[in-house]
Write a protein that holds these residues in place. Sequence first.
Motif, PDB file in Angstrom:
ATOM      1  N   GLU A 370      40.211  43.330  37.266  1.00  0.00           N
ATOM      2  CA  GLU A 370      39.171  42.979  38.223  1.00  0.00           C
ATOM      3  C   GLU A 370      38.621  41.615  37.836  1.00  0.00           C
ATOM      4  OE1 GLU A 370      35.938  45.777  38.408  1.00  0.00           O
ATOM      5  OE2 GLU A 370      34.630  44.361  39.455  1.00  0.00           O
ATOM      6  N   THR A 371      38.488  40.739  38.814  1.00  0.00           N
ATOM      7  CA  THR A 371      37.908  39.428  38.543  1.00  0.00           C
ATOM      8  C   THR A 371      36.782  39.169  39.517  1.00  0.00           C
ATOM      9  OG1 THR A 371      39.447  38.349  40.056  1.00  0.00           O
ATOM     10  CG2 THR A 371      40.120  38.465  37.746  1.00  0.00           C
ATOM     11  N   LYS A 372      35.797  38.382  39.068  1.00  0.00           N
ATOM     12  CA  LYS A 372      34.673  38.008  39.939  1.00  0.00           C
ATOM     13  C   LYS A 372      34.102  36.702  39.440  1.00  0.00           C
ATOM     14  CE  LYS A 372      30.612  38.328  39.204  1.00  0.00           C
ATOM     15  NZ  LYS A 372      29.231  38.568  38.776  1.00  0.00           N
ATOM     16  N   MET A 373      33.849  35.743  40.308  1.00  0.00           N
ATOM     17  CA  MET A 373      33.344  34.433  39.900  1.00  0.00           C
ATOM     18  C   MET A 373      34.068  33.970  38.644  1.00  0.00           C
ATOM     19  SD  MET A 373      31.006  33.696  42.145  1.00  0.00           S
ATOM     20  CE  MET A 373      29.952  32.435  41.455  1.00  0.00           C
ATOM     21  N   ALA A 374      35.379  33.917  38.751  1.00  0.00           N
ATOM     22  CA  ALA A 374      36.189  33.592  37.584  1.00  0.00           C
ATOM     23  C   ALA A 374      37.171  32.491  37.956  1.00  0.00           C
ATOM     24  CB  ALA A 374      36.942  34.829  37.112  1.00  0.00           C
ATOM     25  N   VAL A 375      37.149  31.406  37.196  1.00  0.00           N
ATOM     26  CA  VAL A 375      38.118  30.345  37.412  1.00  0.00           C
ATOM     27  C   VAL A 375      39.151  30.474  36.300  1.00  0.00           C
ATOM     28  CG1 VAL A 375      38.480  27.858  37.564  1.00  0.00           C
ATOM     29  CG2 VAL A 375      36.367  28.875  38.445  1.00  0.00           C
ATOM     30  N   ILE A 376      40.380  30.664  36.677  1.00  0.00           N
ATOM     31  CA  ILE A 376      41.438  30.930  35.701  1.00  0.00           C
ATOM     32  C   ILE A 376      42.494  29.843  35.847  1.00  0.00           C
ATOM     33  CG2 ILE A 376      43.233  32.586  35.030  1.00  0.00           C
ATOM     34  CD1 ILE A 376      41.275  34.802  35.974  1.00  0.00           C
ATOM     35  N   GLY A 377      42.798  29.135  34.746  1.00  0.00           N
ATOM     36  CA  GLY A 377      43.609  27.924  34.821  1.00  0.00           C
ATOM     37  C   GLY A 377      45.095  28.193  34.998  1.00  0.00           C
ATOM     38  N   GLU A 378      45.801  27.069  35.094  1.00  0.00           N
ATOM     39  CA  GLU A 378      47.232  27.088  35.332  1.00  0.00           C
ATOM     40  C   GLU A 378      47.951  27.887  34.247  1.00  0.00           C
ATOM     41  OE1 GLU A 378      48.665  23.197  36.105  1.00  0.00           O
ATOM     42  OE2 GLU A 378      50.770  23.806  36.123  1.00  0.00           O
ATOM     43  N   ASN A 379      48.887  28.713  34.716  1.00  0.00           N
ATOM     44  CA  ASN A 379      49.783  29.414  33.800  1.00  0.00           C
ATOM     45  C   ASN A 379      49.081  30.395  32.858  1.00  0.00           C
ATOM     46  OD1 ASN A 379      52.527  29.713  33.258  1.00  0.00           O
ATOM     47  ND2 ASN A 379      52.298  28.594  31.319  1.00  0.00           N
ATOM     48  N   SER A 380      47.848  30.725  33.126  1.00  0.00           N
ATOM     49  CA  SER A 380      47.160  31.705  32.274  1.00  0.00           C
ATOM     50  C   SER A 380      47.518  33.109  32.731  1.00  0.00           C
ATOM     51  CB  SER A 380      45.646  31.485  32.338  1.00  0.00           C
ATOM     52  OG  SER A 380      45.330  30.304  31.626  1.00  0.00           O
ATOM     53  N   LYS A 381      47.399  34.056  31.781  1.00  0.00           N
ATOM     54  CA  LYS A 381      47.816  35.421  32.096  1.00  0.00           C
ATOM     55  C   LYS A 381      46.729  36.423  31.732  1.00  0.00           C
ATOM     56  CE  LYS A 381      52.739  34.537  31.679  1.00  0.00           C
ATOM     57  NZ  LYS A 381      52.555  33.061  31.686  1.00  0.00           N
ATOM     58  N   VAL A 382      46.377  37.224  32.714  1.00  0.00           N
ATOM     59  CA  VAL A 382      45.460  38.346  32.492  1.00  0.00           C
ATOM     60  C   VAL A 382      46.207  39.538  33.061  1.00  0.00           C
ATOM     61  CG1 VAL A 382      43.148  39.254  32.857  1.00  0.00           C
ATOM     62  CG2 VAL A 382      43.517  36.773  32.931  1.00  0.00           C
ATOM     63  N   SER A 383      46.965  40.223  32.203  1.00  0.00           N
ATOM     64  CA  SER A 383      48.010  41.071  32.764  1.00  0.00           C
ATOM     65  C   SER A 383      47.666  42.541  32.936  1.00  0.00           C
ATOM     66  CB  SER A 383      49.278  40.952  31.919  1.00  0.00           C
ATOM     67  OG  SER A 383      49.750  39.623  31.988  1.00  0.00           O
ATOM     68  N   HIS A 384      46.739  43.063  32.143  1.00  0.00           N
ATOM     69  CA  HIS A 384      46.555  44.520  32.217  1.00  0.00           C
ATOM     70  C   HIS A 384      45.097  44.937  32.009  1.00  0.00           C
ATOM     71  CE1 HIS A 384      50.768  44.036  30.770  1.00  0.00           C
ATOM     72  NE2 HIS A 384      50.206  43.310  29.828  1.00  0.00           N
TER      73      HIS A 384
END
Length: 487
Positions: A370-384
Amino acid sequence: MQGHHSENFSRSMHQQTTSPLLTIILAAGKGTRMKTSLPKVLHTLRGRHLIDHVLDTASRAGPGRVIVISGHGADAVAASIRRRTGQYEMVIQEPQLGTGHAVAQCLGGLAGFDGTVLVLSGDVPKLRPETVEGLIRSRLETGSDISILTGYLADPTGYGRIIRDPGGKVTGIREQRDLHPDQESINEVNLGVYAFDAAFLTRELPKLRNDNAQGEYYLTDLVGAAVRSGGGAVTFAAEDHAEALGINTLLELSEMETNMNREYLKKLMDSGVRILDPARTWIDDTVTVEADVVIHPTAFLYGTTTVGAGSVIGPGAVITDSLIGRDVEIRPYCVITGSKVGDQAAVGPFSHMRAGTEIGPSARIGNYVETKMAVIGENSKVSHLTYVGDAELGNNVNIGAGCVTCNYDGFNKYRTVIEDGVFVGSGTMMVAPITIGKGSLVAAGSTLTKDVPPDSLAIARSHQSEKQGWAAKRREKLAAEKKKEKS
Ligand code: UD1
Ligand code: MG
């Protein structure tokens, strides 16, 4: 001489085909056949209230005042209208004594207005601007008191019928209940949309009577008045009567919605969007989808969403007001709202991206994240199995399974910053506000409560200890107790 004449002619044509406009929307009725407590005009069609569609029709008809006649659920209708930009007037009709009585409630508002009064019905949401324009023009060009929007229906039951004299001149409109038996076969019907001369309307409305089968004041009786006064009435036939169909039941509403959806999906398919199962895919007219996108069954794309070329939208996706880049993969069952997904990123299955999420190119958001107000950069991984909220992640960040940005202390929200190249081990709690410096590693199971400097290893967990042989001893003890019980 010739030129002079034609100049005169075109000028007078111009004068005849434009006149000030005032629009009245009939929306006071209860919508009895809907059988719902919700007022009819507040039912949604393609994500918007019926009244909203009709207000669109009104604003496309041209500049001028718009008066909504409301009765049932007037407060809720007013609240719906207030959400729009633009100026609208509302008049309350209570009790509702018929369509003529409804328009008569605007008489005060009409005082001093000279021009065309366009009457729309709050439950006719699909009228095309060309049709409204044609209706208005037909009245002006013929100098008639009324122009009536008509259609020819295979089954005219329930509609008011257009009555003509042997010469073809319109002499009246008769409601279903007031028809003579030999008029029932007339299939030219009144679609309930009209253009009136304002002066005529102001003069004749107060004279309406209610001596008919329903004991109502019929707006349609004004046709007789127009004939008597000499101004007369003309008809303007809708090119396709389907656009002027009113909603009376929930079945009709669902049929109209299905048709409108199918029309839009067809448009998208014609432009190169692959839709596997149009019967089970819903896309708002406001959604943009580029060519070479593949959309799987049971996907729902709503609002201002756009999907870039080459992306794949998996089954069960519900995407609202979001920008999906090119060659993105949205795997099955993702809910994405108010978010941006960069090119070549992959999301899901079962991801929930809430408002303010921005995923960089080639990033990866996995299942149960789950994400909220989240800036996640290039090629980053939040997998599980992770929550990322009020956070900023740099490029090439890797978040292990089951991590949480603890953004809320019960009173306020705080930010988490995770800089480029950070690796966060599984099961890490990041208690915000907190910054994890560039290139750092966080040991699995940590609960971080303070900033981590760049390129360091952070371990924030209690030390492990082992009691050797403890488990074996416990098993022996339990076995001994069992033996004792049995003997
Ligand atoms: C009306 C027309 C009929 C036409 C049909 C097209 C009359 C007398 N008849 O019939 O010739 O074929 O529309 O759909 O006009 N309303 C009010 N206040 C009232 C009554 C109605 O605001 O007191 C509103 C309703 O909310 C609705 C519209 O007027 O938006 C039409 O009313 P409705 O009762 O549906 O008229 P019909 O019987 O369908
Ligand atoms: Mg009706």
